[in-house]
Design a protein around this motif. Sequence first.
Motif, PDB file in Angstrom:
ATOM      1  N   PRO A   4       5.821   1.184  -7.274  1.00  0.00           N
ATOM      2  CA  PRO A   4       5.683   1.742  -6.243  1.00  0.00           C
ATOM      3  C   PRO A   4       6.629   1.235  -5.632  1.00  0.00           C
ATOM      4  O   PRO A   4       7.155   1.716  -4.403  1.00  0.00           O
ATOM      5  CB  PRO A   4       4.453   0.667  -6.156  1.00  0.00           C
ATOM      6  CG  PRO A   4       4.005   0.196  -7.463  1.00  0.00           C
ATOM      7  CD  PRO A   4       5.210  -0.237  -8.115  1.00  0.00           C
ATOM      8  N   GLU A   5       7.946   0.274  -5.203  1.00  0.00           N
ATOM      9  CA  GLU A   5       8.813   0.442  -4.120  1.00  0.00           C
ATOM     10  C   GLU A   5      10.174   1.110  -4.662  1.00  0.00           C
ATOM     11  O   GLU A   5      11.166   1.487  -3.960  1.00  0.00           O
ATOM     12  CB  GLU A   5       8.627  -1.267  -4.148  1.00  0.00           C
ATOM     13  CG  GLU A   5       8.021  -1.749  -3.457  1.00  0.00           C
ATOM     14  CD  GLU A   5       7.744  -0.788  -2.140  1.00  0.00           C
ATOM     15  OE1 GLU A   5       8.969  -1.352  -1.160  1.00  0.00           O
ATOM     16  OE2 GLU A   5       6.021  -1.045  -1.849  1.00  0.00           O
ATOM     17  N   SER A 126       7.513   4.890   0.843  1.00  0.00           N
ATOM     18  CA  SER A 126       7.455   3.354  -0.272  1.00  0.00           C
ATOM     19  C   SER A 126       6.499   2.506   0.318  1.00  0.00           C
ATOM     20  O   SER A 126       5.975   3.049   1.586  1.00  0.00           O
ATOM     21  CB  SER A 126       8.604   2.439  -0.580  1.00  0.00           C
ATOM     22  OG  SER A 126       8.690   1.652   0.879  1.00  0.00           O
ATOM     23  N   ASP A 127       5.356   1.698  -0.317  1.00  0.00           N
ATOM     24  CA  ASP A 127       4.273   1.504  -0.276  1.00  0.00           C
ATOM     25  C   ASP A 127       4.478   0.306   1.120  1.00  0.00           C
ATOM     26  O   ASP A 127       3.730   0.399   1.970  1.00  0.00           O
ATOM     27  CB  ASP A 127       3.421   0.781  -1.012  1.00  0.00           C
ATOM     28  CG  ASP A 127       2.789   1.947  -2.040  1.00  0.00           C
ATOM     29  OD1 ASP A 127       2.284   3.188  -2.137  1.00  0.00           O
ATOM     30  OD2 ASP A 127       2.094   0.779  -3.042  1.00  0.00           O
ATOM     31  N   ASN A 130       5.298   2.573   3.638  1.00  0.00           N
ATOM     32  CA  ASN A 130       3.844   3.363   4.862  1.00  0.00           C
ATOM     33  C   ASN A 130       2.412   2.212   5.259  1.00  0.00           C
ATOM     34  O   ASN A 130       2.328   2.523   6.339  1.00  0.00           O
ATOM     35  CB  ASN A 130       3.259   3.956   3.186  1.00  0.00           C
ATOM     36  CG  ASN A 130       3.922   5.255   2.818  1.00  0.00           C
ATOM     37  OD1 ASN A 130       4.373   6.375   3.304  1.00  0.00           O
ATOM     38  ND2 ASN A 130       3.058   5.389   1.369  1.00  0.00           N
ATOM     39  N   GLN A 131       3.381   1.074   4.823  1.00  0.00           N
ATOM     40  CA  GLN A 131       1.670   0.075   5.693  1.00  0.00           C
ATOM     41  C   GLN A 131       2.501  -0.396   6.757  1.00  0.00           C
ATOM     42  O   GLN A 131       2.472   0.165   8.013  1.00  0.00           O
ATOM     43  CB  GLN A 131       1.906  -1.212   4.420  1.00  0.00           C
ATOM     44  CG  GLN A 131       1.317  -2.124   5.504  1.00  0.00           C
ATOM     45  CD  GLN A 131      -0.318  -2.026   4.982  1.00  0.00           C
ATOM     46  OE1 GLN A 131      -0.610  -1.061   4.218  1.00  0.00           O
ATOM     47  NE2 GLN A 131      -0.807  -2.251   6.385  1.00  0.00           N
ATOM     48  N   THR A 184       1.683   5.780  -9.740  1.00  0.00           N
ATOM     49  CA  THR A 184       1.694   4.800  -7.967  1.00  0.00           C
ATOM     50  C   THR A 184       0.756   5.210  -6.863  1.00  0.00           C
ATOM     51  O   THR A 184       1.061   5.789  -6.025  1.00  0.00           O
ATOM     52  CB  THR A 184       3.053   5.153  -7.911  1.00  0.00           C
ATOM     53  OG1 THR A 184       3.935   6.856  -8.099  1.00  0.00           O
ATOM     54  CG2 THR A 184       4.266   5.020  -8.993  1.00  0.00           C
ATOM     55  N   ARG A 186       1.314   8.780  -6.181  1.00  0.00           N
ATOM     56  CA  ARG A 186       1.481   9.567  -5.279  1.00  0.00           C
ATOM     57  C   ARG A 186       2.160  10.995  -6.870  1.00  0.00           C
ATOM     58  O   ARG A 186       1.736  11.375  -7.754  1.00  0.00           O
ATOM     59  CB  ARG A 186       3.789   9.531  -5.438  1.00  0.00           C
ATOM     60  CG  ARG A 186       3.687   8.198  -4.937  1.00  0.00           C
ATOM     61  CD  ARG A 186       5.588   7.818  -5.174  1.00  0.00           C
ATOM     62  NE  ARG A 186       5.330   6.519  -4.138  1.00  0.00           N
ATOM     63  CZ  ARG A 186       6.308   5.583  -4.773  1.00  0.00           C
ATOM     64  NH1 ARG A 186       7.180   6.166  -5.922  1.00  0.00           N
ATOM     65  NH2 ARG A 186       6.463   4.631  -3.849  1.00  0.00           N
ATOM     66  N   ARG A 207       2.015  10.138  -1.310  1.00  0.00           N
ATOM     67  CA  ARG A 207       1.529   9.124  -1.637  1.00  0.00           C
ATOM     68  C   ARG A 207      -0.059   9.479  -1.612  1.00  0.00           C
ATOM     69  O   ARG A 207      -0.538   9.769  -0.345  1.00  0.00           O
ATOM     70  CB  ARG A 207       1.596   7.750  -1.246  1.00  0.00           C
ATOM     71  CG  ARG A 207       0.621   6.835  -1.438  1.00  0.00           C
ATOM     72  CD  ARG A 207       0.874   6.430  -2.867  1.00  0.00           C
ATOM     73  NE  ARG A 207       0.791   5.088  -2.668  1.00  0.00           N
ATOM     74  CZ  ARG A 207      -0.091   4.531  -3.399  1.00  0.00           C
ATOM     75  NH1 ARG A 207      -1.646   4.933  -2.966  1.00  0.00           N
ATOM     76  NH2 ARG A 207      -1.237   2.999  -3.436  1.00  0.00           N
ATOM     77  N   ARG A 217      -6.220  -1.012   3.860  1.00  0.00           N
ATOM     78  CA  ARG A 217      -4.682  -0.903   4.035  1.00  0.00           C
ATOM     79  C   ARG A 217      -4.468  -0.862   5.549  1.00  0.00           C
ATOM     80  O   ARG A 217      -3.950  -1.580   5.991  1.00  0.00           O
ATOM     81  CB  ARG A 217      -3.728  -0.148   3.939  1.00  0.00           C
ATOM     82  CG  ARG A 217      -3.478  -0.072   2.545  1.00  0.00           C
ATOM     83  CD  ARG A 217      -3.195   0.782   1.840  1.00  0.00           C
ATOM     84  NE  ARG A 217      -1.868   0.763   0.581  1.00  0.00           N
ATOM     85  CZ  ARG A 217      -0.670   0.045   0.704  1.00  0.00           C
ATOM     86  NH1 ARG A 217       0.363   0.393   1.519  1.00  0.00           N
ATOM     87  NH2 ARG A 217      -0.285  -0.011  -0.924  1.00  0.00           N
TER      88      ARG A 217
END
Length: 249
Positions: A4-5, A126-127, A130-131, A184, A186, A207, A217
């Motif tokens: 995911p990264e 990346s996750d 995004n967070q 992922t 995506r 994503r 999240r």
Amino acid sequence: MSDPESVPSFDAEGLFDDDYLHFFAEHLDARGDAETELIWQLLDLRPGMEVLDLACGHGRIANRLARRGCRVTGLDSSRIFLDRARQDADALGVTVDYVHGDMRRLPWTDRFDRVVSWFTAFGYFSDSDNQRVLAQAAAALKPGGRIAMDLNNYAAVVRTYQTSTVVERDGDLLIDRHHLDLLTGRNVVDRTVIRDGRTRNVPYFARMFTFPELRDRMLAAGFTTVHAVGTDGAALTMDSRRMIVIAER
């Protein structure tokens, strides 16, 4: 195995440029009034409110909200989009503070009554990044402020997934070849633009999230309540092409 990264290629400068406006701006502008009305109702907007249009693009929502009396700030990473937004604002006789910047690093805290993130303007990093965007958006809101995010509905996309799409305008072609990475979440796209006798390739991805995943999240990012509706504000179902998430700080 997909990480995911480990972020796929994303040519942001090549994606959000004059070619994008050539193929999509007219179609998007035609929907602008209806979408602005929907945003107005979902966020209970009123004249005088401070509103941030996050990833505002060429200003089609921001300018309309300003015309309704909101005090609007629009942030985007594309200078081409921002130039077009300012030109359209001048033509409409409205004032919007257009800012060139990165949604992962917002310069505001406790500033806005409302935040708008429209037409899949989230999910490009990346996750962890995004967070960070969600946390930045929450921090930019005043306590009790709200955000509306318009995204693809993952359930509907998976059920009707197309491996390629083609857009034609004035003899020019835009061809997207899609790959859905289920590990992922995506949608990875290889875009080919054929315009004025030239051809170029633009890689990018978005994503996608199920509602429970995005809800969790957003709660972790500092929002206190999160709910969702479907296309045009109707109930969210498997057939809804869009998922509109409304959250309060």
